[in-house]
Design a protein around this motif. Structure first.
Motif, PDB file in Angstrom:
ATOM      1  N   ALA A 117     -62.821  -0.665-110.940  1.00  0.00           N
ATOM      2  CA  ALA A 117     -62.099  -1.851-111.407  1.00  0.00           C
ATOM      3  C   ALA A 117     -61.362  -2.526-110.254  1.00  0.00           C
ATOM      4  O   ALA A 117     -61.349  -3.758-110.139  1.00  0.00           O
ATOM      5  N   ALA A 145     -66.795   1.537-124.224  1.00  0.00           N
ATOM      6  CA  ALA A 145     -65.395   1.126-124.102  1.00  0.00           C
ATOM      7  C   ALA A 145     -65.220   0.137-122.959  1.00  0.00           C
ATOM      8  O   ALA A 145     -64.493  -0.863-123.081  1.00  0.00           O
ATOM      9  N   ALA A 146     -65.892   0.395-121.846  1.00  0.00           N
ATOM     10  CA  ALA A 146     -65.786  -0.501-120.689  1.00  0.00           C
ATOM     11  C   ALA A 146     -66.344  -1.877-120.997  1.00  0.00           C
ATOM     12  O   ALA A 146     -65.773  -2.902-120.596  1.00  0.00           O
ATOM     13  N   LEU A 158     -63.711  -3.701-122.999  1.00  0.00           N
ATOM     14  CA  LEU A 158     -62.573  -4.106-122.179  1.00  0.00           C
ATOM     15  C   LEU A 158     -62.924  -5.256-121.243  1.00  0.00           C
ATOM     16  O   LEU A 158     -62.076  -6.104-120.940  1.00  0.00           O
ATOM     17  N   GLY A 159     -64.179  -5.269-120.788  1.00  0.00           N
ATOM     18  CA  GLY A 159     -64.615  -6.327-119.886  1.00  0.00           C
ATOM     19  C   GLY A 159     -64.994  -7.614-120.594  1.00  0.00           C
ATOM     20  O   GLY A 159     -65.317  -8.608-119.921  1.00  0.00           O
ATOM     21  N   VAL A 196     -57.053  -1.069-119.332  1.00  0.00           N
ATOM     22  CA  VAL A 196     -58.085  -0.329-118.586  1.00  0.00           C
ATOM     23  C   VAL A 196     -57.533   1.017-118.118  1.00  0.00           C
ATOM     24  O   VAL A 196     -58.191   2.059-118.243  1.00  0.00           O
ATOM     25  N   SER A 226     -66.838  -2.132-129.809  1.00  0.00           N
ATOM     26  CA  SER A 226     -66.689  -0.986-128.896  1.00  0.00           C
ATOM     27  C   SER A 226     -66.146   0.228-129.635  1.00  0.00           C
ATOM     28  O   SER A 226     -66.633   1.358-129.445  1.00  0.00           O
ATOM     29  N   TRP A 246     -63.222   5.480-112.003  1.00  0.00           N
ATOM     30  CA  TRP A 246     -63.131   4.301-112.875  1.00  0.00           C
ATOM     31  C   TRP A 246     -62.124   3.316-112.282  1.00  0.00           C
ATOM     32  O   TRP A 246     -62.399   2.115-112.177  1.00  0.00           O
ATOM     33  N   SER A 268     -65.474  -2.759-116.808  1.00  0.00           N
ATOM     34  CA  SER A 268     -64.228  -2.960-117.565  1.00  0.00           C
ATOM     35  C   SER A 268     -63.339  -4.023-116.950  1.00  0.00           C
ATOM     36  O   SER A 268     -62.469  -4.578-117.633  1.00  0.00           O
ATOM     37  N   SER A 269     -63.539  -4.308-115.670  1.00  0.00           N
ATOM     38  CA  SER A 269     -62.711  -5.321-115.003  1.00  0.00           C
ATOM     39  C   SER A 269     -62.973  -6.718-115.545  1.00  0.00           C
ATOM     40  O   SER A 269     -62.106  -7.591-115.477  1.00  0.00           O
ATOM     41  N   CYS A 278     -68.423   2.064-114.868  1.00  0.00           N
ATOM     42  CA  CYS A 278     -67.596   1.714-116.026  1.00  0.00           C
ATOM     43  C   CYS A 278     -66.364   0.931-115.589  1.00  0.00           C
ATOM     44  O   CYS A 278     -65.947  -0.029-116.256  1.00  0.00           O
TER      45      CYS A 278
END
Length: 308
Positions: free
Chosen positions: A174, A300-301, A304-305, A186, A256, A170, A49-50, A45
């Protein structure tokens, strides 16, 4: 008609294991591979997310997955089993240390060796990951070993587990992908999911209530009773996800937010069965509710990504 002829050649036999040394299968059982999944999933994740591409970073990702799962998590399991050997003698006497399959002080030696290997791999992955790895190892020892022994406190122990298993893994994922600190968004989401994981860790304590009570461990099922502890776990998990949903919506990650809201609704629908009989239904909820929880982490990840 053929006749069998006895061979005069000696059949080689496997060399016996030296007395007092554990076998590879017992060492693997000590490291509890089944527990490696949550931090490895959280690491994934973090990588997602990064928003960074995998090109040229496959070796870093592979090393990070190994660090999060078999190494740091495996180390934490070895440390926990060594310092909990008296508790496991009551709750799980078949485990490698109380059963004698890992004799003498080998459980401690394995924990030390695994810690050194973990630190070495973290060093190879860069300074940010090295620091994160050392923090994870420090918590792995502080959780189980005196004088801190965080697990002896029913409130603090699950919090430490949640922050390291979910949050730190996590963060590491990232950081590996970015080669730097993750964004504030994040970090906010990983902290929330870590706090929610406090409830997951409380549910894990249901299997050890008798041993905890006899040995003086103040786990929340012992202190509050299994019913109240189950309700607290449900509220903790749900509250964290509600805040995640709100933040994702505010930041513009509508899809998301919608997915996380959907998996939360499914968890809430499953919670009454857990609350009716927590001691019996905790393993079932760990399979159903926790799976939904970690699917929400991935959703969610992905937002965010920038993937959804």
């Amino acid at each position: 008609m053929e006749h069998s002829v006895s061979s005069t050649r000696a059949v080689p036999t496997p060399a016996p294991r030296p007395a007092g040394t554990p076998g590879p299968r017992d060492v693997l059982e000590l490291l509890k591979p089944i527990t490696w999944f949550p931090p490895m999933w959280a690491f994934m994740c973090g990588a997602v997310s990064s928003g960074a591409g995998l090109e040229g970073r496959w070796w870093f990702v592979a090393g990070g997955v190994m660090l999060a799962g078999p190494l740091v998590c495996g180390t934490s399991q070895a440390v926990n089993d060594w310092f909990d050997r008296h508790v496991d003698a009551i709750n799980e006497p078949h485990r490698p240390i109380p059963s004698g399959r890992i004799p003498g002080r080998w459980g401690l030696y394995i924990a030390i060796i695994a810690s050194l290997i973990s630190a070495g791999v973290a060093w190879l992955l860069g300074p940010v990951v090295f620091v994160a790895g050392l923090v994870g190892l420090a918590f792995a020892w502080a959780y189980s070993a005196p004088p801190l022994r965080f697990k002896a406190n029913g409130w603090l122990g699950p919090l430490v587990c949640g922050l390291t298993y979910e949050g730190l893994s996590w963060f590491t994922g990232a950081a590996v992908m970015l080669g730097a600190m993750p964004s504030a968004e994040v970090i906010a989401v990983l902290v929330l999911y870590s706090l929610g994981a406090h409830g997951i860790m409380v549910l894990n304590d249901f299997k050890a209530v008798e041993g905890d009570r006899q040995t003086g461990l103040t786990s929340l099922p012992v202190v509050l009773g299994v019913g109240a502890a189950a309700r607290l776990a449900c509220v903790t998990m749900a509250a964290a996800q509600v805040v995640v949903i709100a933040l994702l919506a505010i930041w513009g990650f509508a899809l998301s937010a919608l997915i996380v809201a959907g998996v939360l609704a499914a968890q809430i629908a499953a919670m009454p069965r857990l609350i009716r009989n927590p001691a019996k239904q905790a393993p079932w909820y760990n399979g159903v509710g926790v799976t939904l929880y970690v699917l929400g982490m991935l959703a969610a990840a992905l937002g965010l990504g920038g993937y959804i």
